[in-house]
Design an enzyme around this catalytic site. Structure first.
Site, short mmCIF file in Angstrom:
data_model
loop_
_atom_site.label_atom_id
_atom_site.label_comp_id
_atom_site.label_asym_id
_atom_site.label_seq_id
_atom_site.Cartn_x
_atom_site.Cartn_y
_atom_site.Cartn_z
N LYS A 3 0.76 -1.36 0.45
CA LYS A 3 -0.30 0.08 0.39
C LYS A 3 1.35 1.07 0.34
O LYS A 3 1.17 2.23 1.08
CB LYS A 3 -1.06 -0.54 1.20
CG LYS A 3 -2.30 0.77 1.44
CD LYS A 3 -2.74 1.28 2.18
CE LYS A 3 -4.47 2.12 2.28
NZ LYS A 3 -3.65 3.77 2.24
N ARG A 55 -4.55 8.82 -5.32
CA ARG A 55 -5.14 7.65 -5.85
C ARG A 55 -5.27 8.02 -7.99
O ARG A 55 -5.53 9.23 -7.94
CB ARG A 55 -6.28 7.38 -5.77
CG ARG A 55 -7.14 6.42 -6.31
CD ARG A 55 -6.94 4.49 -5.85
NE ARG A 55 -8.00 3.86 -5.87
CZ ARG A 55 -8.59 3.09 -5.84
NH1 ARG A 55 -8.98 3.60 -4.45
NH2 ARG A 55 -9.35 2.28 -5.78
N ARG A 111 -16.96 -0.22 -0.85
CA ARG A 111 -15.70 -0.49 0.57
C ARG A 111 -16.10 -1.67 1.05
O ARG A 111 -17.33 -1.87 2.00
CB ARG A 111 -16.31 1.21 1.90
CG ARG A 111 -14.47 0.62 2.42
CD ARG A 111 -15.19 1.62 3.52
NE ARG A 111 -14.15 2.94 2.94
CZ ARG A 111 -13.21 3.77 3.21
NH1 ARG A 111 -12.49 2.68 3.14
NH2 ARG A 111 -13.11 4.92 2.30
P1 ATP Z 1 -6.08 5.78 3.07
O1 ATP Z 1 -5.93 7.24 4.51
O2 ATP Z 1 -5.94 4.62 4.27
O3 ATP Z 1 -5.26 6.18 2.18
P2 ATP Z 1 -8.18 5.74 2.22
O4 ATP Z 1 -9.65 6.43 2.57
O5 ATP Z 1 -8.18 6.94 0.88
O6 ATP Z 1 -6.89 5.45 2.82
P3 ATP Z 1 -9.16 3.45 1.24
O7 ATP Z 1 -10.11 2.69 0.09
O8 ATP Z 1 -9.50 3.32 2.77
O9 ATP Z 1 -9.11 4.71 0.95
O10 ATP Z 1 -7.77 2.44 1.06
C1 ATP Z 1 -7.17 2.17 -0.40
C2 ATP Z 1 -5.93 3.60 -0.98
O11 ATP Z 1 -4.73 2.65 -0.51
C3 ATP Z 1 -6.53 4.03 -2.12
O12 ATP Z 1 -7.52 5.13 -2.20
C4 ATP Z 1 -5.42 4.38 -2.85
O13 ATP Z 1 -5.01 5.50 -3.12
C5 ATP Z 1 -4.00 3.38 -1.44
N1 ATP Z 1 -3.97 2.70 -2.21
C6 ATP Z 1 -2.08 2.41 -2.62
N2 ATP Z 1 -1.51 0.94 -2.62
C7 ATP Z 1 -3.20 0.40 -3.56
C8 ATP Z 1 -2.49 -0.81 -3.02
N3 ATP Z 1 -1.76 -1.75 -3.89
N4 ATP Z 1 -4.54 -1.46 -3.58
C9 ATP Z 1 -5.28 -0.60 -3.55
N5 ATP Z 1 -5.41 1.18 -2.75
C10 ATP Z 1 -4.24 1.11 -2.72
#
Ligand code: ATP
Length: 641
Positions: free
Chosen positions: A266, A271, A488
């Protein structure tokens, strides 16, 4: 419908305090609109002219508007002794520049002792003038914009002018979110069809998830019916809502859900949804029936900072990059365009007659130091999220897109299990050079023959290995799950590096108001924030904490500036705050901040029913909107874990 009638609806919406009433007013309004008006009003209610992925901006600053108003009303008795100061006071007492404008215009009409008759413009006429405003560019553009605006305002009543100015300044906040409109549509369908609201909701959510266009979904429903909504398709070039991850507190719990997962790192970047497709596909499907299409095409044809491609629009392939919020980031990342120029032909070498030359990747964009093979921290990556000095920045901090999923390759592949989508990705990337601006994310695949203890040990080792290399954590993915836009659930589970005493994850909370602060902070005029979670089922914001630590002085200054722009006189109807916590300044729920805390405890004061222990500010989440904040459900799950 005439714009003046819409204005009376806006006035009603500003006053309501109950959801039922809100739905009633919206249904009444929508029932009177034509196909085009349905789109326009849906965008207006979001404070925009088009869906978020269509970049049509006014480029008129508050300063410019202030100068314009001061000049336009220079003879007003309200500005007769010290115009600048008096105007400032009017702004303070009537919320903003738009409020001051309304008062000044009313007083002007009165002083001139005549009944000015305003041309009663239609909604579509006002809309087309506003679109025209977004198209003015180049030399003398500020002057030309003001001339057009002046002409428009002259034809409108003081109240209508106020809303137009708010729209231009990005402040038309009427409390009607996309969620509210989707719920209203589902409710309407359940009334006419006698089907359960929940069923209808699923279909409206899907249609919105795949088109990202609330105006289009609403208009399609009222014009062509529910079946048309069920049939909407994924079109390359139009962003879809991104799939999201759930969380679990331990690796054991993750593996209980997905015993033989695929595991990838991660990364802590931005994104990025990347679309690469043959220009000839940018056709009918993309623009048909969209009210903004004409203006958008005209902007594209102007070639100036083209929306389709950073390099003009004479290339065979179109590249588009969208953020988590579905905003168009395309011009910010020239390295992705360069990649497409080199490799797109290779990717589409073998095409069947029914295929489209189009691919859509899901990826994390992150600053990457190629010579050291190291990632830049989040804050450094974020400096690339701007539209100016792009090429200079691209040299200093090159970004790389690490692709971890594919949603379209020659056709829509959302329903393929991840296992098959990953195979597709491997096929695509076998055709291109490794280690370039778009790189395939590494992944570790487990299969059913493996011993479960060994799986756990290996996942643990992977986690510690990545963390020791500065990565945020791992993603544990279900190889059998489809790609579900905007959802989600446990298709993906994130497992982040976290201290033992802390919660398994940080929270992304919406700022609902602020307190002036005491002592040293009093000089900033802000010393604490009131923050909340989002209750998705009820579309409400509930408080969970005050946050006053973790801020550097520069953070306070920045946040104060952002919040002052969001000031409102009273809380929006879906913000629930108990008496004990009423802030000094209310703000419109829009700004999201990331907060770290040690624990979640029960709370009689906070309307979420839960509170945070030792909350600390981490950063502003510019990539999230208020409805993407941590939900009440997630908060409860985090507490239970
Ligand atoms: P966080 O604050 O933990 O990044 P978030 O609320 O933005 O979370 P989530 O869907 O909870 O988003 O967590 C997934 C996020 O992690 C994605 O939005 C993406 O930007 C990021 N990410 C990084 N590496 C990966 C990966 N290998 N696969 C999926 N998502 C990834």
């Amino acid at each position: 419908m005439q714009f003046s009638e819409l204005v009376s609806y806006f006035q009603k919406l500003e006053k309501i305090s109950s959801r039922l009433k809100l739905r009633e007013i919206l249904l009444d309004l929508y029932s009177k609109l034509t196909y085009d008006e349905l789109q326009i009003v849906s965008y207006f209610l979001q404070g925009r002219l088009a869906p978020p992925y269509v970049d049509l901006e006014f480029n008129i600053s508050e300063k410019t508007i202030d100068r314009y108003i001061l000049e336009a009303f220079s003879t007003s008795s309200l500005l007769s002794s010290d115009p600048e100061k008096q105007y400032k006071n009017l702004k303070l007492s009537h919320r903003d520049s738009a409020g001051a404008y309304e008062v000044l215009k009313k007083s002007f009409i009165k002083a001139n002792d005549r009944t000015i008759s305003f041309e009663d413009l239609s909604i579509t006429r006002v809309y087309s003038e506003l679109l025209e405003l977004t198209l003015i560019e180049g030399v003398g553009s500020v002057k030309r914009r003001l001339k057009l605006l002046d002409g428009l305002l002259a034809k409108l009543s003081p109240a209508a002018g106020k809303y137009i100015i708010r729209l231009i300044l990005g402040r038309l906040r009427l409390g009607v979110s996309v969620r509210t409109i989707l719920d209203m549509l589902a409710y309407h369908y359940s009334l006419v069809s006698k089907d359960a609201v929940g069923n209808a909701k699923k279909h409206f959510d899907r249609a919105y998830g795949i088109t990202s266009d609330i105006g289009y979904v609403g208009a399609l429903y009222f014009k062509e019916g529910f079946q048309a909504v069920q049939k909407v398709r994924f079109i390359p070039g139009v962003p879809i809502a991104l799939q999201l991850a759930e969380r679990e507190p331990t690796l054991e719990a993750c593996l209980k859900r997905i015993p033989y997962p695929y595991v990838d790192p991660k990364l802590d970047g931005l994104r990025g949804q990347i679309h690469i497709f043959d220009r000839t596909h940018l056709g009918k499907d993309y623009f048909e029936g969209r009210v903004w299409a004409k203006a958008y095409l005209s902007k594209i044809n102007k070639k100036e900072q083209s929306l389709l491609s950073n390099h003009g629009n004479d290339e065979e392939y179109v590249v588009k990059i969208f953020s988590r919020n579905l905003e168009d980031l395309t011009p910010m990342f020239p390295e992705i365009h360069d990649w497409a120029k080199i490799y797109a032909d290779k990717i589409f070498e073998t095409i069947q007659p029914s295929d489209l030359k189009a691919v859509v990747f899901d990826s994390e964009l992150i600053g990457y130091n190629e010579s050291l093979g190291e990632f830049y921290p989040f804050q450094v990556t974020m400096t690339r999220r701007r539209k100016y000095s792009v090429s200079k920045l691209a040299q200093q901090i090159p970004i790389r897109a690490f692709v971890f999923d594919v949603m379209f390759y020659k056709k829509e592949v959302l329903t393929y299990p991840f296992r098959k989508r990953r195979e597709l990705l491997e096929e695509i990337f076998s055709k291109v050079k490794a280690d370039t601006a778009i790189t395939l994310q590494v992944i570790y695949k487990f299969d059913k023959r493996e011993d479960t203890h060994k799986v756990l040990k290996t996942v643990e080792n992977l986690f510690y290995d990545y963390v020791s290399r500065g990565v945020e954590g791992i993603m544990i993915k279900d190889p059998n799950a489809p790609y579900e836009p905007g959802v989600r659930k446990f298709n993906w589970i994130k497992f982040k590096r976290a201290m033992k005493s802390e919660l398994a994850d940080t929270l992304d909370l919406v700022v609902l108001g602020y307190y002036y602060g005491k002592g040293r902070l009093a000089s900033f005029g802000i010393g604490g924030l009131l923050v909340g979670v989002y209750d998705k089922d009820k579309d409400e914001y509930l408080t969970v904490s005050k946050v006053g630590t973790g801020f550097a002085d520069a953070d306070w200054l920045k946040i104060k500036g952002l919040l002052d722009d969001l000031k409102v006189d009273k809380p929006v109807f879906n913000v629930r705050v108990s008496k004990e916590l009423i802030p000094d300044v209310w703000v419109y729920p829009q700004l999201v901040i990331e907060v770290e805390a040690d624990e979640i405890t029960k709370s009689p004061i906070h309307t979420a029913g839960l509170a945070l222990r030792f909350p600390r500010f981490k950063r502003i989440r510019e990539d999230k909107t208020s409805t993407q904040a941590t939900t009440l459900k997630e908060l409860k799950e985090l507490m239970a874990s």
